[in-house]
Design a protein around this motif. Structure first.
Motif, PDB file in Angstrom:
ATOM      1  N   ALA A 153       0.869  -1.287  -0.054  1.00  0.00           N
ATOM      2  CA  ALA A 153       0.037   0.004  -0.102  1.00  0.00           C
ATOM      3  C   ALA A 153       1.034   1.156   0.130  1.00  0.00           C
ATOM      4  O   ALA A 153       1.823   1.186   0.556  1.00  0.00           O
ATOM      5  CB  ALA A 153      -0.868  -0.099   1.237  1.00  0.00           C
ATOM      6  N   GLN A 154       0.513   2.309  -0.467  1.00  0.00           N
ATOM      7  CA  GLN A 154       1.151   3.598  -0.797  1.00  0.00           C
ATOM      8  C   GLN A 154       0.556   4.639   0.418  1.00  0.00           C
ATOM      9  O   GLN A 154      -0.486   4.801   0.448  1.00  0.00           O
ATOM     10  CB  GLN A 154       0.830   4.094  -2.145  1.00  0.00           C
ATOM     11  CG  GLN A 154       1.252   5.729  -2.539  1.00  0.00           C
ATOM     12  CD  GLN A 154       2.585   5.920  -2.622  1.00  0.00           C
ATOM     13  OE1 GLN A 154       3.408   5.009  -2.626  1.00  0.00           O
ATOM     14  NE2 GLN A 154       3.263   7.042  -2.391  1.00  0.00           N
ATOM     15  N   ALA A 163      -4.615  -0.816  -4.851  1.00  0.00           N
ATOM     16  CA  ALA A 163      -5.416  -1.345  -5.910  1.00  0.00           C
ATOM     17  C   ALA A 163      -6.080  -2.632  -5.012  1.00  0.00           C
ATOM     18  O   ALA A 163      -5.519  -3.382  -4.577  1.00  0.00           O
ATOM     19  CB  ALA A 163      -4.815  -1.692  -7.252  1.00  0.00           C
ATOM     20  N   CYS A 164      -7.666  -2.951  -5.433  1.00  0.00           N
ATOM     21  CA  CYS A 164      -8.334  -1.828  -6.196  1.00  0.00           C
ATOM     22  C   CYS A 164      -9.553  -1.579  -5.414  1.00  0.00           C
ATOM     23  O   CYS A 164     -10.496  -0.826  -5.941  1.00  0.00           O
ATOM     24  CB  CYS A 164      -8.577  -2.630  -7.390  1.00  0.00           C
ATOM     25  SG  CYS A 164      -9.385  -1.357  -8.640  1.00  0.00           S
ATOM     26  N   THR A 165      -9.647  -1.805  -4.068  1.00  0.00           N
ATOM     27  CA  THR A 165     -10.775  -1.396  -3.412  1.00  0.00           C
ATOM     28  C   THR A 165     -10.830   0.234  -3.221  1.00  0.00           C
ATOM     29  O   THR A 165     -11.714   0.757  -3.301  1.00  0.00           O
ATOM     30  CB  THR A 165     -10.761  -2.185  -1.817  1.00  0.00           C
ATOM     31  OG1 THR A 165     -10.929  -3.437  -2.000  1.00  0.00           O
ATOM     32  CG2 THR A 165     -12.133  -1.341  -0.973  1.00  0.00           C
ATOM     33  N   ASP A 166      -9.757   0.727  -2.945  1.00  0.00           N
ATOM     34  CA  ASP A 166      -9.560   2.265  -2.951  1.00  0.00           C
ATOM     35  C   ASP A 166      -9.772   2.723  -4.452  1.00  0.00           C
ATOM     36  O   ASP A 166     -10.217   3.971  -4.423  1.00  0.00           O
ATOM     37  CB  ASP A 166      -8.273   2.531  -2.540  1.00  0.00           C
ATOM     38  CG  ASP A 166      -7.799   2.236  -0.992  1.00  0.00           C
ATOM     39  OD1 ASP A 166      -8.643   1.962  -0.077  1.00  0.00           O
ATOM     40  OD2 ASP A 166      -6.642   1.614  -0.605  1.00  0.00           O
ATOM     41  N   LEU A 191      -2.424   4.551  -6.820  1.00  0.00           N
ATOM     42  CA  LEU A 191      -3.170   3.282  -6.267  1.00  0.00           C
ATOM     43  C   LEU A 191      -2.382   1.912  -6.518  1.00  0.00           C
ATOM     44  O   LEU A 191      -2.580   0.800  -5.958  1.00  0.00           O
ATOM     45  CB  LEU A 191      -4.445   3.045  -7.104  1.00  0.00           C
ATOM     46  CG  LEU A 191      -5.367   4.126  -6.931  1.00  0.00           C
ATOM     47  CD1 LEU A 191      -6.592   4.255  -7.997  1.00  0.00           C
ATOM     48  CD2 LEU A 191      -6.285   3.774  -5.502  1.00  0.00           C
ATOM     49  N   ALA A 192      -1.438   1.897  -7.409  1.00  0.00           N
ATOM     50  CA  ALA A 192      -0.562   0.600  -7.664  1.00  0.00           C
ATOM     51  C   ALA A 192       0.742   1.210  -7.884  1.00  0.00           C
ATOM     52  O   ALA A 192       1.338   1.414  -8.963  1.00  0.00           O
ATOM     53  CB  ALA A 192      -1.021   0.054  -8.835  1.00  0.00           C
ATOM     54  N   THR A 193       1.447   1.144  -7.035  1.00  0.00           N
ATOM     55  CA  THR A 193       2.986   1.810  -7.140  1.00  0.00           C
ATOM     56  C   THR A 193       4.096   0.877  -6.886  1.00  0.00           C
ATOM     57  O   THR A 193       5.314   1.354  -7.034  1.00  0.00           O
ATOM     58  CB  THR A 193       3.206   2.976  -5.854  1.00  0.00           C
ATOM     59  OG1 THR A 193       3.116   2.354  -4.825  1.00  0.00           O
ATOM     60  CG2 THR A 193       2.117   4.005  -6.286  1.00  0.00           C
TER      61      THR A 193
END
Length: 567
Positions: A153-154, A163-166, A191-193
């Motif tokens: 998580a970022q 990703a990907c609920t947020d 979201l995806a880092t």
């Protein structure tokens, strides 16, 4: 005098009518790759390489592959990597589910046709792990599974994102007008880092946990983050393990049993895991001749609490689950509900695996049985006049106030109809209506997409509506949430009752009674049934084969001709 069975390059040679020439030809061409004769006489471990520039979830596969090779070489065998189909949900049309069985067919063929004594299967993104386990079950080649692992998580402006609920949470706010176009663009890059699969308990993470429960990898290997050094150590261990499987073979048919499948169902329920995982586990089990009964699932759900507090059901991320004790801690909590005599690829019983694991548990993310996230399991099965063969609802991610609903329905006749009308301000819809999408199941050109998470109509979203009852014959992402009925069977394109539903009909959902009913007189349904026509059959290729062979959701959406004879 007995002769040793062939191994390595000596296995499964092409037959030109002269077997010695076949061996000679194979060794000659293998030598052109620079291997010595001594290396070519070693046993061979096949490594299914699913790296692809289209598959962000598998960005770390090249590094994992090298670590697997290191483990294979250190254990005395020769690693041969080979490519297979690679599936990434956002990169495929109509949907990656449409190609899961193609990947399974490809992988099975390569496991069976190429010379290898055992295999390591590297997968991660939603449909890749199911496809690989389906293939392993059918080929029955001793196989270890290595998942790519979840992303981290970022941290961003006081919250964590992954990703990907947020992604879905912010997009819902954008549709409601709470988030600007500039802000949603900023969030998009946060979201995806890192490399890896979705960082929540979506389909990829759920399938990793179920694969570990079935015994295809060490328990803690299910959750180690993609970017951690532990992930590379698990890769090296997978290579070493595959060599052990040559000397002490444990085949997929020994791992996928009625008991291990029931254990996996318990895990699915306690995770608050993805609804997709039920379809995939059913397909995997079906390849081994094991049937999953939705009514048995429902009975297990009443006995199995949700213990894992991760998004989309809770608040944590996969890195939190791993640090909290992962699958070892979860299975220890479920111990009295499990079949402890099932085995893994090492030959260890489940009881031995739990006892050998770390004792630590963080109750923030893995709850005790006395203080569960929910006292009952995350999924329920529904039956009734609208779903004679069953449907699924993820109650752990739904709104309890909507569990008992009888209301007028608003019907969308396919994805194009949904897209063209859902945000029309003239749409006649209220928050009490039930939204129904049909003609999006496995038989359709849509390929059973993750479209079951129907968006809240824009005018209702702007008015503050957060959830509505939604129903379909397709799927939703494991990262999604809401009061959503999925996998209605038979699907509309197969002529199921869903095909007959019209806007204005009344539908009744009862989670308490496990019912899903269409409240329309039989005479009227008979009139509609007489007027119904099946969709056109695709003309050629994979689409045609799927249309002719695909099974319905309760049978795992596999292709009928790939199931064992008699199943």
């Amino acid at each position: 005098m007995t002769t040793k069975p062939p191994h390595g390059l000596g296995r499964d040679v092409a037959n030109y009518g002269d077997r010695e020439f076949s061996h000679y030809l194979r060794r000659s061409f293998a030598s052109s790759m620079g291997y010595s004769r001594a290396m070519l006489e070693k046993p061979i471990i096949g490594i299914a390489d699913t790296a692809s520039d289209y598959n962000n979830c598998h960005r770390g596969v090249p590094e994992l592959k090298e670590a697997v090779k290191r483990g294979v070489l250190a254990a005395g065998a020769l690693p041969f990597a080979f490519p297979t189909v690679s599936l990434c949900e956002p990169s495929l049309t109509p949907t990656s589910m449409h190609y899961r069985n193609l990947m399974a067919l490809d992988t099975e063929a390569m496991l069976s046709a190429q010379p290898m004594d055992a295999a390591v299967l590297i997968g991660g993104c939603d449909k890749t792990v199911p496809a690989q386990l389906m293939a392993a079950a059918s080929a029955d080649v001793p196989s270890a599974l290595l998942v790519t692992g979840p992303m981290l998580a970022q941290r961003f402006e006081g919250e964590r994102l992954a990703a990907c609920t947020d992604c879905r949470r912010y997009w819902a706010r954008y549709r409601a007008g709470d988030v600007s176009a500039e802000r949603i663009g900023e969030i998009e890059g946060k979201l995806a880092t890192t490399s890896g699969t979705c960082g929540v308990m979506g389909t990829a993470s759920t399938m990793a946990c179920l694969a570990a429960a079935l015994g295809f990898m060490p328990l803690m290997a299910a959750s180690a983050p993609a970017v951690h050094a532990d992930r590379l150590r698990f890769a090296e261990e997978a290579g070493t393990l595959a060599v052990q499987l040559i000397r002490h073979p444990i085949r997929p048919s020994q791992l996928i049993t009625p008991k291990s499948v029931e254990n996996a169902l318990r895990v699915l329920l306690s995770l608050g895991g993805s609804t997709n995982a039920l379809i995939h586990l059913t397909a995997i089990a079906g390849r081994a001749g094991v049937t999953i009964d939705l009514r048995r699932l429902d009975a297990l759900s009443e006995e199995t609490p949700v213990l894992v507090d991760l998004k989309p059901t809770g608040e944590g991320y996969m890195e939190d689950f791993h640090a909290a004790g992962g699958m070892v801690a979860l299975l220890r909590e479920l111990r009295d509900l499990l079949h402890l005599d099932t085995i893994d690829v090492y030959g260890r019983t489940l009881a031995e695996q739990i006892d050998a694991g770390p004792a630590f548990v963080d109750r923030t993310y893995i709850r005790a049985r006395e203080t569960p996230v929910s006292p009952v399991g995350g999924l329920v099965a529904l039956f009734g006049s609208l779903a004679p063969d069953g449907a699924i609802l993820k109650r752990s991610a739904a709104t309890p106030a909507l569990f008992e609903t009888e209301a007028r329905c608003l019907v969308f006749d396919g994805l194009e109809d949904l897209a063209s009308r859902i945000d029309d301000d003239a749409l006649e819809v209220t928050p009490q209506d039930i939204l129904i999408l049909k003609n999006a199941g496995p038989l359709t050109p849509a390929g059973m997409p993750e479209a079951g998470y129907l968006p809240i109509p824009r005018k209702l979203a702007r008015a503050g509506v957060k959830d509505m009852v939604r129903m379909s014959d397709c799927r939703m992402s494991g990262t999604a949430f809401g009061t959503i009925v999925l996998h209605i069977a038979p699907e509309a394109a197969a002529g199921g009752p869903l095909a007959l539903v019209e806007t204005g009909d009344r539908v009744r959902l009862s989670v308490r009674e496990r019912r899903l009913d269409l409240l329309v007189e039989e005479a009227e349904l008979g009139r509609r049934r007489a007027a119904w026509r099946p969709p056109a059959r695709p003309k050629r290729g994979w689409d045609r084969l799927v249309h002719d062979q695909v099974l319905q959701a309760p049978d795992g959406v596999d292709l009928g001709f790939l199931r064992p004879e008699g199943h």
